[in-house]
Design a protein around this motif. Structure first.
Motif, short mmCIF file in Angstrom:
data_model
loop_
_atom_site.label_atom_id
_atom_site.label_comp_id
_atom_site.label_asym_id
_atom_site.label_seq_id
_atom_site.Cartn_x
_atom_site.Cartn_y
_atom_site.Cartn_z
N VAL A 144 60.32 54.48 48.56
CA VAL A 144 61.77 54.66 48.67
C VAL A 144 62.10 56.14 48.65
CG1 VAL A 144 62.29 52.43 47.62
CG2 VAL A 144 62.08 54.47 46.18
N TRP A 145 63.20 56.49 49.28
CA TRP A 145 63.68 57.86 49.28
C TRP A 145 64.51 58.11 48.02
CZ3 TRP A 145 63.14 62.49 51.47
CH2 TRP A 145 64.15 63.44 51.27
N VAL A 146 64.26 59.23 47.35
CA VAL A 146 65.02 59.60 46.15
C VAL A 146 65.64 60.98 46.40
CG1 VAL A 146 64.92 60.12 43.69
CG2 VAL A 146 63.50 58.28 44.64
N ALA A 149 69.85 69.65 56.07
CA ALA A 149 68.85 68.99 56.90
C ALA A 149 67.91 68.16 56.05
CB ALA A 149 68.07 70.04 57.69
N LEU A 150 67.87 66.87 56.33
CA LEU A 150 66.93 65.96 55.65
C LEU A 150 65.83 65.64 56.65
CD1 LEU A 150 69.48 63.58 53.88
CD2 LEU A 150 68.38 65.62 52.96
N ASP A 151 64.91 66.57 56.78
CA ASP A 151 63.89 66.46 57.83
C ASP A 151 63.07 65.19 57.70
OD1 ASP A 151 64.73 68.86 58.86
OD2 ASP A 151 63.24 70.05 57.80
N ARG A 152 62.75 64.81 56.48
CA ARG A 152 61.91 63.63 56.30
C ARG A 152 62.63 62.33 56.64
NH1 ARG A 152 58.07 64.84 51.00
NH2 ARG A 152 57.36 66.89 51.71
N LEU A 153 63.96 62.40 56.67
CA LEU A 153 64.73 61.23 57.09
C LEU A 153 65.19 61.37 58.54
CD1 LEU A 153 67.00 60.59 53.95
CD2 LEU A 153 64.84 59.50 54.55
N GLY A 154 64.92 62.52 59.14
CA GLY A 154 65.30 62.75 60.53
C GLY A 154 66.78 62.81 60.75
N THR A 155 67.50 63.39 59.78
CA THR A 155 68.95 63.46 59.92
C THR A 155 69.48 64.71 59.21
OG1 THR A 155 71.03 62.22 59.60
CG2 THR A 155 69.42 62.15 57.80
N ALA A 156 70.75 64.99 59.43
CA ALA A 156 71.43 66.08 58.73
C ALA A 156 72.62 65.49 58.00
CB ALA A 156 71.89 67.16 59.71
N PHE A 188 60.04 60.97 49.17
CA PHE A 188 59.70 59.55 49.10
C PHE A 188 58.82 59.32 47.87
CE2 PHE A 188 60.67 59.78 53.67
CZ PHE A 188 61.48 58.66 53.79
N LEU A 189 59.15 58.29 47.11
CA LEU A 189 58.38 57.93 45.92
C LEU A 189 58.03 56.45 45.98
CD1 LEU A 189 60.40 59.78 43.11
CD2 LEU A 189 58.27 60.52 44.19
N ASP A 241 61.87 69.54 45.93
CA ASP A 241 62.49 69.49 44.61
C ASP A 241 64.00 69.56 44.70
OD1 ASP A 241 60.04 69.37 43.23
OD2 ASP A 241 59.83 71.55 43.29
N LEU A 242 64.50 70.24 45.72
CA LEU A 242 65.94 70.35 45.92
C LEU A 242 66.51 69.21 46.75
CD1 LEU A 242 66.41 74.17 46.73
CD2 LEU A 242 67.03 72.98 44.62
#
Length: 273
Positions: free
Chosen positions: A90-92, A133-140, A82-83, A77-78
């Motif tokens: 797509v990533w939102v 950390a954007l874990d689902r995108l594999g990046t920070a 992916f939707l 939520d923060l």
């Protein structure tokens, strides 16, 4: 108005959220903003924490993104998720990610209501890393210049089981806000509700009487916000006693005995019609 050297400028700007400082909170916030430090606001419900952040964001020229904490809030939520849109995944971005990208102020209101595993995602933003950390995108994602994290909570309301962990608290500069002194609160209530100073003063007198009750069974006391709501009712034709009954007495408790006692207190404190 804000503090001392900024007071005239803020009052002159009709678009600025109205906030009257009671201490050095504005100066502390400005210094924290210049240093990129996260801020923890603590104080009772309805004392002006949200308005304070709005006023400071306006003064600093920063976008403000506000998130209300709740027990079902997840890290997604923060941060974002992916939707499915138009047959594609797509990533939102979530509100925190948007603030990090834009260099905005992200205000997490009543953050203690959120689950601890959700709160942990803010930790890398509150130290030297200043990244999310954007874990689902594999990046920070590094925070853009101007980004600032502000969280708030009500230490008097939260239970022992719902509190901010020391590992989180020690990452923040803390600003404690309370109800304004009677004279200042009277000015605030009069201005925000659009009523005369005498009526505002009567409401503030009642508010302080409720706050000063010994051995009170109330979980919350009469807030500045409550007094303003009562003032608005008066400004729109309701009697002072009727406004207090609707906006203060009935809101503070559902217990018939407590409601009766608060009504008697109102009768004793408020001026007779």
């Amino acid at each position: 108005m804000l503090a001392n050297d900024r007071a005239t400028a803020v009052q002159a700007d009709s678009q600025a959220p109205f906030y009257e400082a009671a201490g050095d909170e504005a100066a502390v916030f400005r210094a924290a903003a210049r240093g990129g430090l996260p801020v923890l606001l603590k104080g009772p419900t309805g004392c002006g924490k949200t308005r304070f952040v709005q006023a400071m964001a306006h003064e600093l020229g920063r976008e403000l993104i506000t998130v209300a904490g709740h027990e079902d809030m997840t890290s997604a939520d923060l941060v974002g998720r992916f939707l499915l849109k138009g047959g594609e995944t797509v990533w939102v971005d979530g509100p925190l990610t948007r603030a990090v990208r834009a260099g905005a102020i992200c205000y997490l209101d009543e953050v203690v209501e959120a689950r601890q595993d959700t709160v942990v995602v803010i930790h890398p933003l509150t130290d030297h890393r200043r990244e999310l950390a954007l874990d689902r995108l594999g990046t920070a994602l590094p925070a853009a210049p101007g980004f600032q994290l502000v969280i708030s909570y009500n230490p008097g309301y939260q239970s022992v089981l719902k509190n901010i962990k020391e590992s989180t608290r020690q990452r923040f500069v803390a600003i404690e806000l309370g109800f304004p002194p009677a004279e200042a609160e009277t000015r605030i209530v009069a201005r925000e509700a659009g009523i005369d100073a005498a009526t505002a003063g009567a409401l503030v007198g009642l508010g302080n009487a409720v706050r000063g009750l010994d051995g009170s069974p109330l979980r919350e006391v009469a807030s500045t916000r409550m007094l303003i709501l009562a003032g608005v009712l008066v400004a729109h034709g309701l009697s002072l006693r009727g406004a207090v009954q609707a906006a203060v007495v009935q809101v503070l408790s559902d217990d018939p005995d407590v409601v009766r006692a608060l009504g008697e207190l109102a009768d004793a404190v408020l001026p007779r019609p």
